[in-house]
Design an enzyme around this catalytic site. Structure first.
Site, PDB file in Angstrom:
ATOM      1  N   ASP A   1      37.416 -51.405 -54.491  1.00 13.07           N
ATOM      2  CA  ASP A   1      38.687 -50.679 -54.602  1.00 13.07           C
ATOM      3  C   ASP A   1      39.612 -51.051 -53.438  1.00 13.07           C
ATOM      4  OD1 ASP A   1      40.621 -48.813 -55.166  1.00 13.07           O
ATOM      5  OD2 ASP A   1      39.249 -47.098 -55.239  1.00 13.07           O
TER       6      ASP A   1
ATOM      7  N   ASP B   1      45.525 -44.463 -61.249  1.00 12.62           N
ATOM      8  CA  ASP B   1      44.434 -43.562 -61.645  1.00 12.62           C
ATOM      9  C   ASP B   1      44.801 -42.700 -62.851  1.00 12.62           C
ATOM     10  OD1 ASP B   1      43.316 -44.617 -59.403  1.00 12.62           O
ATOM     11  OD2 ASP B   1      42.822 -42.687 -58.472  1.00 12.62           O
TER      12      ASP B   1
HETATM   13  C1  GLA Z   1      40.956 -44.794 -56.125  1.00  9.14           C
HETATM   14  C2  GLA Z   1      40.417 -45.335 -57.444  1.00  9.14           C
HETATM   15  C3  GLA Z   1      39.689 -44.222 -58.179  1.00  9.14           C
HETATM   16  C4  GLA Z   1      38.559 -43.690 -57.301  1.00  9.14           C
HETATM   17  C5  GLA Z   1      39.090 -43.236 -55.960  1.00  9.14           C
HETATM   18  C6  GLA Z   1      37.972 -42.897 -54.981  1.00  9.14           C
HETATM   19  O1  GLA Z   1      41.946 -43.842 -56.315  1.00  9.14           O
HETATM   20  O2  GLA Z   1      41.447 -45.864 -58.224  1.00  9.14           O
HETATM   21  O3  GLA Z   1      39.178 -44.710 -59.408  1.00  9.14           O
HETATM   22  O4  GLA Z   1      37.601 -44.698 -57.126  1.00  9.14           O
HETATM   23  O5  GLA Z   1      39.887 -44.233 -55.346  1.00  9.14           O
HETATM   24  O6  GLA Z   1      38.412 -42.571 -53.704  1.00  9.14           O
END
Ligand code: GLA
Length: 378
Positions: free
Chosen positions: A141, A201
């Site tokens: 990520d 997200d």
């Molecule tokens: C980001 C990702 C999410 C999740 C969070 C965890 O926002 O896009 O899918 O993994 O981090 O902190």
């Protein structure tokens, strides 16, 4: 605190295909429901529930721990787990004993999105640690890497971990999480990526689902076996949407050949949630080996849409969506979707055969709902 200096970027090359996930990965991820409350018992319970609910038999195999498992680095720089995960190797063994696979999460930046330790400057070391623990899947990520690098650096930065994972010799699915930045669909496969996030997200409400789901069709042509667009994890069963909206969620993801990563509490799920997640007809579309792109036709802007997808056996999935706030008739003209007057189709949510006649088919589709038919080869 000042961010560290960026690492030197590797020269670009094509990371070989790892041969994994020829069809979109299926499983569960801790984030959407448990967020930072994930711990060892939660993950074991999810593995147990995948088996006892029948989800495993339906194809859900990956048990993915998202952010919030990470501890500090030890004196040798090895990543450790925090106290919620006393023994990752033992957890992997437990998950494997159920015939499932274990996934984990990190970031190319110094910190993850949740502020935990990232893999910055420890890429090879972390990949080796994951392999030693028995990890089968890594979600990587971007997070704090955005403070060090530009979007044009995404490819070499992701390549570094792609190479590191392959150097371990263990088959590890590589999931890029960069929110669709840098037109990842153009280069995700070349860094060894098996899937790449195409959006920000998801959240558990209709506006989020609608905004993400209906915007994905245009990049559908970039999918290929082993390399998938990822519009984010499922919210089915998390409580913020109606049954019909969750059916729309599952239908869109299946037509898009999206990874099916359940994001709910598997130990406490309703019959409706289980029925949606285990809908074999929809799963078959998601997992169709031909991996053909979906075609989208907007019938009425912001209201009704027609999506179709050719399947390996010559049959055609035809979905009639109603994004509006009232029930609406949606009509498909067979000539419009290239089929000759079919006489029958299977409704994939009612599981009933629908007799068809004439040049068109009209369904009244509920608010935010969908009717999806599979038409046999004509
Ligand atoms: C980001 C990702 C999410 C999740 C969070 C965890 O926002 O896009 O899918 O993994 O981090 O902190």
């Amino acid at each position: 605190m000042q961010p560290p200096a960026p690492l030197p970027l590797p020269k670009l090359h094509d990371v070989p295909d790892n041969g994994l996930v020829r069809t979109p990965p299926m499983g569960w991820n801790s984030w959407n429901h448990f967020a930072s409350k994930v711990n060892d018992p939660v993950v074991r319970a999810a593995a147990d529930a995948l088996v006892s609910s029948g989800l495993k038999d339906a194809g859900y195999l990956y048990v993915n721990i998202d952010d919030a498992w990470e501890g500090e680095r030890d004196a040798q720089g090895n990543i450790t787990t925090n106290k919620k995960f006393p023994d990752m190797k033992a957890l992997a063994a437990y998950v494997h004993s159920k015939g499932l696979k274990l996934g984990i999460y990190s970031s190319p930046g110094p910190k993850t999105c949740g502020g935990y330790e990232g893999s910055f400057g420890h890429e090879e070391q972390d990949a080796k640690t994951y392999a030693r623990w028995g990890i089968d899947y890594l979600k990587y990520d971007w997070c704090s890497a955005s403070a060090l690098y530009k979007d044009t650096d995404l490819r070499p930065v992701y390549q570094k971990m792609g190479d590191a994972l392959q150097a371990t010799g263990r088959p590890i699915v590589y999931s890029l999480c960069e929110y669709g930045n840098g037109d990842v669909w153009n280069w995700g496969a070349s860094v060894g990526g098996n899937l790449w996030r195409t959006t920000g997200d998801i959240a558990d409400h209709w506006q989020s689902l609608e905004e993400i789901g209906f915007r994905q069709a245009a990049i559908s042509r970039y999918i290929q076996p082993g390399h998938w667009n990822d519009p984010d994890m499922l919210e089915v069963g998390n409580g913020g949407m109606t049954k019909e909206e969750y059916q729309t969620h599952m239908t869109l993801w299946a037509l898009l050949a999206a990874p099916l990563l359940a994001g709910n509490d598997l130990q406490h799920m309703s019959r409706d949630t289980l029925d949606i997640l285990t809908n074999r007809d929809l799963i078959a579309i998601d997992q169709d080996p031909a991996a053909r792109p979906v075609q989208r036709t907007v019938l009425q802007e912001g209201k009704t849409e027609l999506w179709t997808r050719q399947l390996q056996d010559g049959s055609l999935a035809v979905a009639l969506f109603n994004r509006g706030d009232q029930p609406a008739p949606v009509t498909v003209k067979w000539s419009q979707v290239g089929v000759k007057a079919p006489t029958t189709g299977r409704n994939l949510w009612t599981h009933k055969d629908v007799p068809l006649s004439g040049n068109t088919y009209t369904a009244t589709v509920v608010k935010h709902g969908v009717v999806i038919l599979r038409l046999p080869k004509s």
